[in-house]
Write a protein that holds these residues in place. Sequence first.
Motif, mmCIF file in Angstrom:
data_model
loop_
_atom_site.group_PDB
_atom_site.id
_atom_site.type_symbol
_atom_site.label_atom_id
_atom_site.label_comp_id
_atom_site.label_asym_id
_atom_site.label_seq_id
_atom_site.Cartn_x
_atom_site.Cartn_y
_atom_site.Cartn_z
ATOM 1 N N LEU A 374 -26.831 -98.904 -47.857
ATOM 2 C CA LEU A 374 -26.992 -97.561 -47.288
ATOM 3 C C LEU A 374 -25.802 -97.171 -46.425
ATOM 4 C CD1 LEU A 374 -30.774 -97.254 -46.323
ATOM 5 C CD2 LEU A 374 -29.499 -95.883 -47.989
ATOM 6 N N GLN A 375 -25.225 -98.135 -45.719
ATOM 7 C CA GLN A 375 -24.046 -97.831 -44.916
ATOM 8 C C GLN A 375 -22.857 -97.471 -45.802
ATOM 9 O OE1 GLN A 375 -22.944 -100.689 -41.971
ATOM 10 N NE2 GLN A 375 -24.796 -100.417 -40.747
ATOM 11 N N ILE A 376 -22.740 -98.146 -46.930
ATOM 12 C CA ILE A 376 -21.635 -97.853 -47.844
ATOM 13 C C ILE A 376 -21.829 -96.499 -48.517
ATOM 14 C CG2 ILE A 376 -20.486 -98.607 -49.961
ATOM 15 C CD1 ILE A 376 -21.106 -101.486 -49.121
ATOM 16 N N ASP A 377 -23.065 -96.207 -48.925
ATOM 17 C CA ASP A 377 -23.360 -94.940 -49.599
ATOM 18 C C ASP A 377 -24.675 -94.370 -49.058
ATOM 19 O OD1 ASP A 377 -23.681 -92.758 -51.211
ATOM 20 O OD2 ASP A 377 -23.659 -93.855 -53.107
ATOM 21 N N PRO A 378 -24.613 -93.553 -47.995
ATOM 22 C CA PRO A 378 -25.828 -93.010 -47.374
ATOM 23 C C PRO A 378 -26.624 -92.084 -48.299
ATOM 24 C CG PRO A 378 -23.925 -92.782 -45.919
ATOM 25 C CD PRO A 378 -23.398 -93.162 -47.254
ATOM 26 N N THR A 379 -26.041 -91.655 -49.414
ATOM 27 C CA THR A 379 -26.754 -90.746 -50.305
ATOM 28 C C THR A 379 -27.745 -91.465 -51.221
ATOM 29 O OG1 THR A 379 -25.035 -90.899 -52.011
ATOM 30 C CG2 THR A 379 -24.761 -89.207 -50.315
ATOM 31 N N LEU A 380 -27.721 -92.783 -51.205
ATOM 32 C CA LEU A 380 -28.629 -93.542 -52.065
ATOM 33 C C LEU A 380 -30.077 -93.310 -51.651
ATOM 34 C CD1 LEU A 380 -26.748 -96.964 -52.330
ATOM 35 C CD2 LEU A 380 -27.055 -95.290 -54.156
ATOM 36 N N ASN A 381 -30.930 -93.056 -52.605
ATOM 37 C CA ASN A 381 -32.349 -92.835 -52.345
ATOM 38 C C ASN A 381 -33.097 -94.169 -52.398
ATOM 39 O OD1 ASN A 381 -34.786 -91.551 -51.896
ATOM 40 N ND2 ASN A 381 -35.105 -91.069 -54.060
ATOM 41 N N ILE A 382 -32.832 -95.009 -51.395
ATOM 42 C CA ILE A 382 -33.448 -96.330 -51.345
ATOM 43 C C ILE A 382 -33.935 -96.616 -49.928
ATOM 44 C CG2 ILE A 382 -32.097 -97.344 -53.234
ATOM 45 C CD1 ILE A 382 -30.257 -98.544 -51.090
ATOM 46 N N ASP A 383 -34.805 -97.607 -49.810
ATOM 47 C CA ASP A 383 -35.266 -98.099 -48.514
ATOM 48 C C ASP A 383 -34.929 -99.584 -48.448
ATOM 49 O OD1 ASP A 383 -37.126 -99.299 -46.497
ATOM 50 O OD2 ASP A 383 -37.778 -97.208 -46.323
ATOM 51 N N PRO A 384 -34.332 -100.076 -47.354
ATOM 52 C CA PRO A 384 -33.995 -101.504 -47.276
ATOM 53 C C PRO A 384 -35.189 -102.421 -47.515
ATOM 54 C CG PRO A 384 -32.934 -100.304 -45.501
ATOM 55 C CD PRO A 384 -33.847 -99.330 -46.175
ATOM 56 N N GLY A 385 -36.401 -101.938 -47.200
ATOM 57 C CA GLY A 385 -37.580 -102.759 -47.427
ATOM 58 C C GLY A 385 -37.793 -103.108 -48.888
ATOM 59 N N MET A 386 -37.339 -102.243 -49.786
ATOM 60 C CA MET A 386 -37.432 -102.554 -51.221
ATOM 61 C C MET A 386 -36.659 -103.828 -51.554
ATOM 62 S SD MET A 386 -36.753 -98.803 -52.877
ATOM 63 C CE MET A 386 -37.842 -97.401 -52.607
ATOM 64 N N PHE A 387 -35.489 -103.962 -50.955
ATOM 65 C CA PHE A 387 -34.653 -105.120 -51.230
ATOM 66 C C PHE A 387 -35.189 -106.365 -50.529
ATOM 67 C CE2 PHE A 387 -31.987 -101.417 -51.876
ATOM 68 C CZ PHE A 387 -31.400 -101.711 -53.099
ATOM 69 N N ALA A 388 -35.939 -106.163 -49.450
ATOM 70 C CA ALA A 388 -36.593 -107.302 -48.803
ATOM 71 C C ALA A 388 -37.610 -107.924 -49.751
ATOM 72 C CB ALA A 388 -37.271 -106.850 -47.511
ATOM 73 N N ILE A 389 -38.412 -107.089 -50.389
ATOM 74 C CA ILE A 389 -39.408 -107.575 -51.338
ATOM 75 C C ILE A 389 -38.734 -108.208 -52.550
ATOM 76 C CG2 ILE A 389 -41.234 -106.825 -52.917
ATOM 77 C CD1 ILE A 389 -42.025 -104.770 -50.798
ATOM 78 N N ALA A 390 -37.693 -107.545 -53.063
ATOM 79 C CA ALA A 390 -36.955 -108.100 -54.201
ATOM 80 C C ALA A 390 -36.291 -109.421 -53.828
ATOM 81 C CB ALA A 390 -35.910 -107.096 -54.675
ATOM 82 N N GLY A 391 -35.809 -109.518 -52.591
ATOM 83 C CA GLY A 391 -35.169 -110.748 -52.138
ATOM 84 C C GLY A 391 -36.129 -111.921 -52.086
ATOM 85 N N MET A 392 -37.374 -111.662 -51.683
ATOM 86 C CA MET A 392 -38.369 -112.733 -51.664
ATOM 87 C C MET A 392 -38.557 -113.323 -53.058
ATOM 88 S SD MET A 392 -41.474 -111.667 -49.079
ATOM 89 C CE MET A 392 -41.490 -109.879 -49.199
ATOM 90 N N GLY A 393 -38.745 -112.441 -54.030
ATOM 91 C CA GLY A 393 -38.945 -112.917 -55.398
ATOM 92 C C GLY A 393 -37.709 -113.584 -55.963
ATOM 93 N N ALA A 394 -36.532 -113.066 -55.629
ATOM 94 C CA ALA A 394 -35.290 -113.605 -56.179
ATOM 95 C C ALA A 394 -35.004 -115.012 -55.682
ATOM 96 C CB ALA A 394 -34.127 -112.680 -55.833
ATOM 97 N N LEU A 395 -35.162 -115.243 -54.384
ATOM 98 C CA LEU A 395 -34.884 -116.577 -53.848
ATOM 99 C C LEU A 395 -35.901 -117.584 -54.376
ATOM 100 C CD1 LEU A 395 -33.189 -118.396 -52.136
ATOM 101 C CD2 LEU A 395 -34.497 -117.711 -50.116
ATOM 102 N N PHE A 396 -37.148 -117.162 -54.479
ATOM 103 C CA PHE A 396 -38.170 -118.042 -55.048
ATOM 104 C C PHE A 396 -37.807 -118.417 -56.486
ATOM 105 C CE2 PHE A 396 -42.046 -119.018 -57.312
ATOM 106 C CZ PHE A 396 -42.762 -119.810 -56.423
ATOM 107 N N ALA A 397 -37.391 -117.421 -57.274
ATOM 108 C CA ALA A 397 -37.042 -117.669 -58.672
ATOM 109 C C ALA A 397 -35.824 -118.576 -58.791
ATOM 110 C CB ALA A 397 -36.777 -116.341 -59.384
ATOM 111 N N ALA A 398 -34.849 -118.383 -57.916
ATOM 112 C CA ALA A 398 -33.618 -119.166 -57.995
ATOM 113 C C ALA A 398 -33.824 -120.617 -57.581
ATOM 114 C CB ALA A 398 -32.537 -118.526 -57.128
ATOM 115 N N THR A 399 -34.699 -120.865 -56.625
ATOM 116 C CA THR A 399 -34.906 -122.223 -56.124
ATOM 117 C C THR A 399 -35.977 -122.972 -56.905
ATOM 118 O OG1 THR A 399 -36.427 -121.338 -54.454
ATOM 119 C CG2 THR A 399 -34.143 -121.691 -53.787
ATOM 120 N N VAL A 400 -37.108 -122.314 -57.129
ATOM 121 C CA VAL A 400 -38.224 -122.957 -57.817
ATOM 122 C C VAL A 400 -38.081 -122.830 -59.325
ATOM 123 C CG1 VAL A 400 -40.751 -123.018 -57.993
ATOM 124 C CG2 VAL A 400 -39.679 -122.495 -55.811
ATOM 125 N N ARG A 401 -37.290 -121.860 -59.785
ATOM 126 C CA ARG A 401 -37.048 -121.566 -61.199
ATOM 127 C C ARG A 401 -38.349 -121.170 -61.899
ATOM 128 N NH1 ARG A 401 -32.589 -123.551 -63.506
ATOM 129 N NH2 ARG A 401 -31.900 -123.745 -61.368
#
Length: 487
Positions: A374-401
């Motif tokens: 958002l700091q790089i491109d404030p026009t993006l229609n996103i919420d940082p919380g979306m990436f928090a949820i995606a991050g939870m799933g991503a780290l789990f997938a990468a470590t636990v496979r």
Amino acid sequence: MANSKSLKSSLSQYKSKKFVGVILSRDKTPMSILLLSVVVGLLAGLVGSLFEIGVSWVSESRTDWLKQEMNSLLPLWLSAIIVSATLAFIGYYLVSRFAPEAAGSGIPEIEGAMDDIRPVRWWRVLPVKFFGGLGALGSGMVLGREGPTVQMGGNIGRMVSDIFRLKDPDGRHSLLACGAAGGLAAAFNAPLAGIMFVVEEMRPHFRYNLLSIKAVIISSVVATIVFRSISGQDAVITMPQYIAPDLNTLWLFLVLGLIFGIFGVTFNRLVTWSQDMFVLIHRNDQKRYLITGTIIGGCFGLLLLYLPELTGGGIQLIPGATNGDYSISLLLILFFARVATTLICFGSGAPGGIFAPMLALGTLFGTFYGQLALQIDPTLNIDPGMFAIAGMGALFAATVRAPITGILLVIEMTNNYHLILPLIITTLGATIMAQLLGGQPIYTQLLHRTLKKAKLQQVDLPKHDEKSPEEDKAETISETETEINRK
């Protein structure tokens, strides 16, 4: 005419009964296993719920006692060190004295038991894991309760098999898997994740058949019902309900997944490295092990007073991080600091899991990534919380496979079903990157480490012309380790 209709009706009923008979004759599922899976689910859900209540009670009582009682006798910082050190000592002592297999998360032990190469001493593990886990988690160490509940659930499955004198190997295996699924479902109030964890993450060890799948589903559902009856039906993590992001922002989730794929492989290697470092410190000596663990517990008691964000499983951090309570720089600092504390606590061999700490790490870096975008491109229609949820799933997938388990787990824990598409993209990117880098799933690495340790313990055994049972077991372990590597 009437006779013709009656004949057609009779013929139709005959065909219907014949069809049902054929179906029933093909379904060879022993009803006893399905009934026992209900018992396993009930007990796993009850123990998991009581464990959660116990951890919360110990944590709250410790804080209240420090403020009300000991503050008048000793300085608060000294009291915090003493109380947490004592709680940690209880956890480490019970493990080292009665059930060494209860150290760590315990999930590799269940996977080894499903391959018949690790013992299941439920009469020891259940009390040690329950009360030892209360001590370790109650001291403020960075550990999760999902590992203990999975191991206790698996041990409950074996306990039920022994109590009812079940002799069938497949039935005993199914109940062991039932307990693991019920334990995870009760830990996170996530029945689908509990089922998929056994089917997907434990796939090299799980015996796929109609009976085992039915039993695992029943146990997971029953355990969740028990948990919700005691703790309520709300999601484990209270978070805003996000709408689906714009399609032109989905590439950001893929990039996040690739980053987590790199970090996941690194994190897994750091976990085994930290375990090796602690072995060098305590040298498998009980006194050194207890002293090391007690000192760690005391340090985290001090952190509880001054830096509580670096203590505990981390689930309590997730709502604050997604709601914008932390600046972008503080998120990154917390992320690296909690990586260190997670490695210290889990690597030391304390009876606790690593799921919850990983979810907290995924949230912290995911939120940091979203705020940076958002700091790089404030026009993006996103919420940082979306990436928090995606991050939870991503780290789990990468470590636990286990990408599907990660997706279901995060959705069930946060109740954010609209984010399933970005979650799939992020976890897929993390899994592919982790595979390209050649990393192994975390629990496979830990099981290999356990097997190697067990094999080394056979080196000093006396040699005979005929192989001793211990030598036979060592060869079995070696052969099974080779088979696991092949899979």
